[in-house]
Write a protein that holds these residues in place. Structure first.
Motif, PDB file in Angstrom:
ATOM      1  N   VAL A   1       0.857  -1.194   0.000  1.00 37.81           N
ATOM      2  CA  VAL A   1       0.000   0.000   0.000  1.00 37.81           C
ATOM      3  C   VAL A   1       0.888   1.237   0.000  1.00 37.81           C
ATOM      4  O   VAL A   1       1.718   1.418   0.897  1.00 37.81           O
ATOM      5  CB  VAL A   1      -0.939   0.033   1.226  1.00 37.81           C
TER       6      VAL A   1
ATOM      7  N   SER B   1       1.080   4.701   0.901  1.00 37.09           N
ATOM      8  CA  SER B   1       0.207   5.407   1.856  1.00 37.09           C
ATOM      9  C   SER B   1       0.915   6.541   2.594  1.00 37.09           C
ATOM     10  O   SER B   1       1.038   6.507   3.831  1.00 37.09           O
ATOM     11  CB  SER B   1      -0.359   4.410   2.876  1.00 37.09           C
TER      12      SER B   1
ATOM     13  N   PHE C   1      -6.642  -2.401   0.248  1.00 40.09           N
ATOM     14  CA  PHE C   1      -6.946  -1.187   1.009  1.00 40.09           C
ATOM     15  C   PHE C   1      -7.951  -1.481   2.115  1.00 40.09           C
ATOM     16  O   PHE C   1      -7.795  -1.041   3.265  1.00 40.09           O
ATOM     17  CB  PHE C   1      -7.486  -0.105   0.076  1.00 40.09           C
TER      18      PHE C   1
ATOM     19  N   GLN D   1      -8.666   6.619  -0.172  1.00 40.02           N
ATOM     20  CA  GLN D   1      -8.101   5.839  -1.260  1.00 40.02           C
ATOM     21  C   GLN D   1      -8.025   6.749  -2.481  1.00 40.02           C
ATOM     22  O   GLN D   1      -9.041   7.132  -3.057  1.00 40.02           O
ATOM     23  CB  GLN D   1      -8.945   4.602  -1.567  1.00 40.02           C
TER      24      GLN D   1
END
Length: 305
Positions: free
Chosen positions: A129, A131, A156, A172
């Motif tokens: 991910v 992020s 996610f 997201q």
């Protein structure tokens, strides 16, 4: 959302977290994971970071591999992409993590480097991910970070409760690695330019003899105000403010911004100027100072330093 509400079908909720990078932001982020009831095993080269994690109820580890063992999710809050690669792949450390582990890269890194790291993680069979976060040390401490996540929907959803334990907004922004980093790049462009612009305004007030605290009070209450002016402005008036984000962080982040501009042939003149101001401040020996001290570049230019 309750922890594990969006867990991957057929798998238990994520409870075991490996956290690498217990610096100014990483420490409070790890503490918030512990507060959320998660089991956190952490690693950092700085003993102070490990001591902080232990005091919060986490488990300090003597190696990356030790932290990775049994982890449902691996959170990387390191300085840059080079450190992230070293943590994951030096001595094949990622092999110590369970095959179903999800790697969350939360540091600010160039989008292309994030894509490369994600590809290497994927080749091990593990998920990734992209992020990065915004909100600084204060946001990390109070759990109000904005998380800009890019990953396939299932990945996610599986890791979202973990991310939400560290931030108040978890968004997201895409389904491919590099998209989160791209959104963070645009964010950092504005942050860096806003800090530099605030410094320029207060440096002018100093130069012409206006009381800067009065000036700051006026500006923050008018259309000229900004979040950065309100947050960094008071620290610009302090000789040695507490460091919440260093000058060198913006040297790095704005360099990422300019790299994105070069790759896409996008004109970024304001970002380029802000980068020069932060770079010159760092070059004068103030790279470890609070980023509000970019005002010292203006004081040097104006002869008021």
């Amino acid at each position: 959302m309750a922890l594990g509400a969006a867990a991957r079908p057929g798998r238990t909720a994520m409870k075991n977290i490996a956290f690498v990078g217990l610096g100014a932001m990483g420490r409070p982020m790890a503490r918030n994971l512990v507060k959320a009831g998660l089991t956190v095993r952490g690693f950092d080269l700085n003993p102070a970071g490990l001591a902080d994690l232990e005091a919060a109820g986490g488990t300090p580890c003597g190696s990356v591999q030790d932290a990775f063992r049994g982890a449902d999710a691996i959170v990387l809050m390191v300085v840059n992409a080079q450190q992230a690669e070293a943590v994951l792949f030096d001595e094949n450390a990622i092999a110590a993590a369970p095959p179903e582990a999800i790697v969350c890269l939360m540091a600010t890194c160039p989008p292309k480097r994030v894509q490369t790291i994600a590809e290497r993680v994927a080749r091990t069979g593990r998920r990734f991910v992209d992020s990065p976060v915004s909100g600084g040390v204060v946001g990390a401490m109070v759990g109000s970070l904005t998380v800009m996540a890019a990953a396939p929907a299932e990945t996610f959803a599986a890791v979202r409760p973990v991310l939400e334990a560290m931030g108040s907004r978890t968004l997201q922004v895409g389904d491919r690695p590099g998209q989160g980093a791209t959104v963070k790049t645009v964010n950092q462009l504005l942050c860096g330019v806003h800090i530099a612009a605030a410094a320029e305004a207060l440096a002018l007030a100093e130069r012409v003899g206006v009381d800067t605290r009065t000036m700051l009070d006026i500006l923050t209450g008018t259309a000229a105000g900004s979040w950065m002016l309100r947050d960094r402005g008071p620290r610009m008036l302090e000789p040695e403010p507490e460091v919440t984000s260093a000058v060198d962080i913006f040297v790095k982040d704005l360099d990422i911004v300019l790299e994105a501009g070069r790759e896409t042939k996008a004109a970024l003149p304001l970002a380029a100027l802000a980068h020069q101001l932060f770079t010159s401040t760092s070059g004068r020996g103030d790279g470890a100072a609070d980023d509000s001290q970019v005002i010292r570049a203006y004081r040097a230019l104006n002869g008021t330093a």
